[in-house]
Design a protein around this motif. Structure first.
Motif, short mmCIF file in Angstrom:
data_model
loop_
_atom_site.label_atom_id
_atom_site.label_comp_id
_atom_site.label_asym_id
_atom_site.label_seq_id
_atom_site.Cartn_x
_atom_site.Cartn_y
_atom_site.Cartn_z
N ASP A 35 0.86 -1.18 0.13
CA ASP A 35 -0.13 0.12 0.00
C ASP A 35 0.80 1.18 0.04
OD1 ASP A 35 -1.92 1.95 0.23
OD2 ASP A 35 -2.86 1.24 2.07
N ILE A 36 1.41 1.70 -1.33
CA ILE A 36 2.15 2.70 -1.12
C ILE A 36 1.62 4.02 -1.10
CG2 ILE A 36 2.01 2.77 -3.78
CD1 ILE A 36 5.18 3.61 -1.71
N GLU A 37 0.14 3.95 -0.94
CA GLU A 37 -0.39 5.31 -0.92
C GLU A 37 -0.46 5.70 0.34
OE1 GLU A 37 -1.81 2.91 -3.08
OE2 GLU A 37 -1.58 3.90 -4.89
N THR A 38 -0.56 4.81 1.35
CA THR A 38 -0.72 5.04 2.78
C THR A 38 0.75 5.28 3.41
OG1 THR A 38 -2.54 3.64 3.38
CG2 THR A 38 -1.19 4.06 5.00
N ILE A 39 1.81 4.66 2.75
CA ILE A 39 3.17 4.88 2.99
C ILE A 39 3.62 6.33 2.96
CG2 ILE A 39 5.49 4.32 2.46
CD1 ILE A 39 4.52 1.17 2.15
N GLU A 40 3.28 6.67 1.32
CA GLU A 40 3.70 7.95 1.02
C GLU A 40 2.97 9.18 1.94
OE1 GLU A 40 3.58 10.41 -3.13
OE2 GLU A 40 2.89 8.54 -3.08
N ALA A 41 1.66 8.95 2.27
CA ALA A 41 1.05 9.93 2.89
C ALA A 41 1.51 10.10 4.27
CB ALA A 41 -0.57 9.69 3.04
N SER A 42 1.96 9.10 4.84
CA SER A 42 2.54 9.30 6.24
C SER A 42 3.93 9.67 6.02
CB SER A 42 2.82 7.89 6.78
OG SER A 42 3.27 7.75 8.16
N VAL A 43 4.69 9.15 5.13
CA VAL A 43 6.06 9.94 5.09
C VAL A 43 6.13 11.36 4.60
CG1 VAL A 43 8.44 9.70 4.20
CG2 VAL A 43 7.24 7.66 4.90
N ARG A 44 5.26 11.66 3.77
CA ARG A 44 5.20 13.25 3.53
C ARG A 44 4.87 14.09 4.58
NH1 ARG A 44 4.46 14.75 -1.99
NH2 ARG A 44 5.02 13.33 -3.50
N LYS A 45 3.91 13.37 5.89
CA LYS A 45 3.65 14.11 6.71
C LYS A 45 4.77 14.19 7.85
CE LYS A 45 1.10 12.20 9.85
NZ LYS A 45 -0.01 11.24 10.51
N CYS B 131 9.18 10.30 -1.87
CA CYS B 131 8.93 11.29 -0.98
C CYS B 131 10.35 11.99 -0.84
CB CYS B 131 8.74 10.66 0.30
SG CYS B 131 7.31 9.51 0.45
N PHE B 132 11.15 11.90 -1.94
CA PHE B 132 12.52 12.56 -1.55
C PHE B 132 12.58 13.91 -1.07
CE2 PHE B 132 16.36 14.68 -3.36
CZ PHE B 132 17.36 13.89 -2.80
N TYR B 133 11.81 14.75 -1.46
CA TYR B 133 11.90 16.22 -1.18
C TYR B 133 11.11 16.31 0.24
CZ TYR B 133 13.69 17.09 -5.93
OH TYR B 133 14.48 16.93 -6.97
N HIS B 134 10.63 15.38 0.87
CA HIS B 134 9.92 15.56 2.08
C HIS B 134 11.02 14.97 3.35
CE1 HIS B 134 6.07 16.90 0.65
NE2 HIS B 134 6.24 16.08 -0.62
N LEU B 135 11.79 14.34 2.85
CA LEU B 135 12.67 13.72 3.90
C LEU B 135 13.62 14.61 4.38
CD1 LEU B 135 13.50 10.30 1.96
CD2 LEU B 135 12.16 10.46 4.11
N GLU B 136 13.61 14.51 5.73
CA GLU B 136 14.40 15.49 6.60
C GLU B 136 15.59 14.52 7.17
OE1 GLU B 136 12.52 17.81 9.52
OE2 GLU B 136 10.75 17.87 8.11
N ALA B 137 15.74 13.33 7.00
CA ALA B 137 16.79 12.26 7.49
C ALA B 137 16.82 11.27 6.45
CB ALA B 137 16.67 12.00 8.85
N PRO B 138 17.83 10.51 6.40
CA PRO B 138 17.78 9.19 5.59
C PRO B 138 17.03 8.08 6.10
CG PRO B 138 20.29 10.24 6.27
CD PRO B 138 19.30 10.79 7.12
N VAL B 139 16.65 7.19 5.24
CA VAL B 139 15.56 6.32 5.54
C VAL B 139 16.59 5.14 6.32
CG1 VAL B 139 14.31 4.34 4.77
CG2 VAL B 139 14.21 6.73 3.78
N VAL B 140 16.20 4.57 7.35
CA VAL B 140 16.72 3.71 8.26
C VAL B 140 16.31 2.51 8.29
CG1 VAL B 140 17.70 3.23 10.63
CG2 VAL B 140 18.08 5.65 9.72
N ARG B 141 17.04 1.30 8.27
CA ARG B 141 16.61 -0.05 8.38
C ARG B 141 17.16 -0.76 9.78
NH1 ARG B 141 18.53 -3.24 3.40
NH2 ARG B 141 20.09 -1.54 3.50
N VAL B 142 16.28 -1.34 10.61
CA VAL B 142 16.49 -2.10 11.59
C VAL B 142 16.01 -3.64 11.32
CG1 VAL B 142 16.39 -2.45 14.12
CG2 VAL B 142 16.18 -0.23 13.16
N THR B 143 16.94 -4.30 11.14
CA THR B 143 16.60 -5.66 10.33
C THR B 143 17.44 -7.07 11.31
OG1 THR B 143 18.40 -5.79 9.12
CG2 THR B 143 16.48 -4.86 8.48
#
Length: 334
Positions: free
Chosen positions: A253-263, A291-303
């Motif tokens: 569900d990329i739409e829900t992901i995109e809406a959240s990260v943009r926020k 969401c590149f232009y909305h990101l204020e920090a790098p995306v981080v993975r914990v795995t």
């Protein structure tokens, strides 16, 4: 219900509605499965609809494909996700391609269920998280529930879907919601091990995520057991994180992901599977693209780590609050 009971109820509801549904796998008939998900179904619906299969996962999947093409609706259980690889070629080369190979004339309405992930000290052969392999397969839908309500609704939706669906069921939360506040099983289950599950027929849409916790400071993307870890870690650290329970990784569900990260402007991804080429890499790429232009920090993975699942070091391997908490704080500081 707990997740085991919810999944059992989903089978029961659908088998009562549709005589074309058959359920089979290793030890799922008389015994009711290793985790008892199919308990009582053979007694109720008979040995022609609920039956044991040989220890041959390739044969289980192949038989399911043939049944589906013949007009039945098979629900196959692979006893552990670690055992699914003998059936890998059948899933990849046959189940996922028949609709395309026949220009839509034929489809494979089958479900493959399998317990996956750690939490039971199963070691290398009973604890793996291979969901990324199946997310890479065209024509295969991949579902991972985090709670009993969704497990029942997603299984019913999968049975009703005209195409093959693989459901990975997190063993760690089979018997109740995990207390994600702890890195080790000090208090492994919450006080009430059950959740509200409606009676009868209902569906949870495949391909639709849920906002498990609303927040403004960052977005945490999780599925399965890691949803509980994310919720507990955000609460314990006082972080206003929005937790997205993906529920389905294909379609995602990329739409829900995109809406959240943009926020929120920040994103942390957590999954139990190994890091390299894990599904978190795909999520990180999607977030960066959308969401590149909305990101204020790098995306981080914990795995999980890039090793087979260790028996003696299970709770070090398992991503928990001790690893997720510092990651959330670091993202906030960037």
């Amino acid at each position: 219900m707990n997740m085991i009971e919810a999944l059992n109820d989903a089978h029961d509801v659908m088998m009562a509605r549709d005589p074309d549904i058959v359920v089979f796998g290793e030890d799922i008939g008389y015994f009711g499965g290793v985790f008892r998900v199919t308990a009582g179904l053979q007694k109720k619906y008979g040995k022609t609809r609920v039956f044991d299969a040989p220890i041959a996962e390739g044969g289980i999947v192949a038989a399911g494909i043939g049944m589906a093409l013949y007009g039945l609706k098979p629900v196959c259980e692979i006893q552990f996700a670690d055992y699914i690889f003998p059936g890998f070629d059948q899933i990849f080369s046959e189940a996922g391609r028949i609709r395309y190979r026949t220009a839509g004339e034929w489809s494979v309405p089958m479900v493959i269920r399998t317990p996956y992930g750690g939490g039971i000290f199963g070691g290398q052969t009973h604890s793996q998280s291979p969901e990324a392999f199946f997310a890479h397969m065209p024509g295969i839908k991949t579902v991972i529930p985090s709670n009993p309500h969704d497990a029942k609704g997603l299984l019913i939706a999968a049975i009703e879907d005209p195409d093959p669906v693989v459901i990975f069921e997190p063993k760690r939360i089979y018997n109740g919601p995990f207390d994600g506040h702890h890195d080790r099983p000090v208090t492994p289950w919450a006080k009430d091990p059950r959740a509200e599950v409606p009676e009868g027929h209902y569906t949870v849409p495949i391909g639709k995520a849920a906002v498990a916790r609303e927040g403004e400071a960052m977005t945490v993307l999780a599925y399965g057991t890691m949803v509980h870890v994310a919720l507990a870690t955000a609460e314990d650290n006082g972080i206003d994180a929005e937790v997205i329970d993906l529920r389905t990784i294909v379609p995602v569900d990329i739409e829900t992901i995109e809406a959240s990260v943009r926020k929120t402007g920040r994103c942390v991804i957590i999954h139990e599977a190994t890091r390299t080429s894990g599904f978190g890499a795909e999520l990180a790429s999607l977030v960066q693209e959308r969401c590149f232009y909305h990101l204020e920090a790098p995306v981080v993975r914990v795995t999980g780590y890039d090793t087979p699942y260790p028996h003696s070091m299970e709770w070090t391997y398992f991503p928990g609050p001790a690893r997720l908490g510092p990651a959330l704080k670091a993202v906030l500081e960037d």
